[in-house]
Design an enzyme around this catalytic site. Structure first.
Site, PDB file in Angstrom:
ATOM      1  N   GLU A  38      -7.628   7.117  -4.263  1.00  0.00           N
ATOM      2  CA  GLU A  38      -8.298   6.374  -3.424  1.00  0.00           C
ATOM      3  C   GLU A  38      -8.638   5.034  -4.101  1.00  0.00           C
ATOM      4  O   GLU A  38      -9.028   5.089  -5.294  1.00  0.00           O
ATOM      5  CB  GLU A  38      -9.701   7.174  -3.144  1.00  0.00           C
ATOM      6  N   GLU A  96     -27.115 -19.149 -11.554  1.00  0.00           N
ATOM      7  CA  GLU A  96     -27.948 -17.967 -11.882  1.00  0.00           C
ATOM      8  C   GLU A  96     -29.112 -18.495 -12.981  1.00  0.00           C
ATOM      9  O   GLU A  96     -30.001 -17.700 -13.037  1.00  0.00           O
ATOM     10  CB  GLU A  96     -27.157 -16.806 -12.315  1.00  0.00           C
ATOM     11  N   SER A 113     -12.833  -0.902 -13.900  1.00  0.00           N
ATOM     12  CA  SER A 113     -12.603   0.238 -13.527  1.00  0.00           C
ATOM     13  C   SER A 113     -11.215   0.673 -13.050  1.00  0.00           C
ATOM     14  O   SER A 113     -11.024   1.060 -12.087  1.00  0.00           O
ATOM     15  CB  SER A 113     -13.745   0.851 -12.582  1.00  0.00           C
ATOM     16  N   GLU A 119     -10.319  -4.391  -9.816  1.00  0.00           N
ATOM     17  CA  GLU A 119     -11.370  -5.452 -10.177  1.00  0.00           C
ATOM     18  C   GLU A 119     -10.853  -6.080 -11.688  1.00  0.00           C
ATOM     19  O   GLU A 119     -10.624  -5.397 -12.625  1.00  0.00           O
ATOM     20  CB  GLU A 119     -12.639  -5.217 -10.197  1.00  0.00           C
ATOM     21  N   GLU A 140     -29.149 -16.582  -1.531  1.00  0.00           N
ATOM     22  CA  GLU A 140     -30.403 -16.141  -0.929  1.00  0.00           C
ATOM     23  C   GLU A 140     -30.539 -14.668  -1.096  1.00  0.00           C
ATOM     24  O   GLU A 140     -31.683 -14.200  -0.842  1.00  0.00           O
ATOM     25  CB  GLU A 140     -30.297 -16.516   0.549  1.00  0.00           C
TER      26      GLU A 140
END
Length: 183
Positions: A38, A96, A113, A119, A140
């Site tokens: 998965e 940020e 991970s 990623e 937002e």
């Protein structure tokens, strides 16, 4: 051939989302047996180590739904489609924190991970920081509090769990070494 390679026999995407996709792969293992994997597909991300002239780390505190609590992190965000990581780092730092930087230096890219996700975070050091007049302008749906912390405060935050993610822990250790080298 890659050592211990698992050959994909069949792949099925079971979810397509705004940020991630999920798929299930049927694989043949190195010993010839079959298994399922998965997997999370992610566009990648950037994170920025920003150190002020007085050696404070620029960080943000924000709520992370997956953890059901707020944590303190270095500025970071996902790559937009077609965006170069350095451009993304510049954008995320400004949005940020309200800081700009004279230059960005690539430190390292790493998997977050690898057991279930593809990623990769591209980590940059922002150098020659300057505060913008307009300040931070988060997305937002993003609510963050800007923090500027000393190395000692950052280490204490790691000890008490306020800094809880790997990219930020890595950044604190890297910054500690960088500051020690500069002094």
């Amino acid at each position: 051939m890659k050592k211990f390679e698992e050959k994909t026999v069949h792949s099925e995407r079971i979810y397509e989302g705004k940020i991630i996709n999920l798929k299930v792969d049927d694989v043949t293992l190195p010993n010839g047996k079959q298994s399922k994997r998965e997997l999370v597909e992610h566009p990648g991300a950037v994170a920025v180590i920003a150190i002020t002239p007085d050696n404070k780390l620029v960080m943000v505190e924000q709520y992370r739904k997956a953890l059901e609590r707020s944590i303190v992190e270095i500025p970071a965000g996902k790559l937009e489609k077609g965006e170069e990581p350095a451009a993304s780092a510049k954008r995320e730092l400004e949005e940020e924190t309200g800081y700009t930087a004279g230059s960005f230096r690539h430190i390292q890219s790493f998997s977050t991970s690898p057991g279930f996700a593809d990623e990769v975070i591209h980590l940059y050091a922002a150098e020659e920081l300057k505060k913008t007049e307009q300040g931070a302008a988060p997305d937002e749906d993003e609510f963050v509090e800007l923090l500027e912390v000393t190395m000692e405060e950052a280490e204490q935050m790691m000890q008490d769990g306020r800094i809880y993610d790997a990219k930020t822990a890595f950044a604190v250790l890297w910054a500690k070494q960088e500051i020690a080298t500069d002094n």
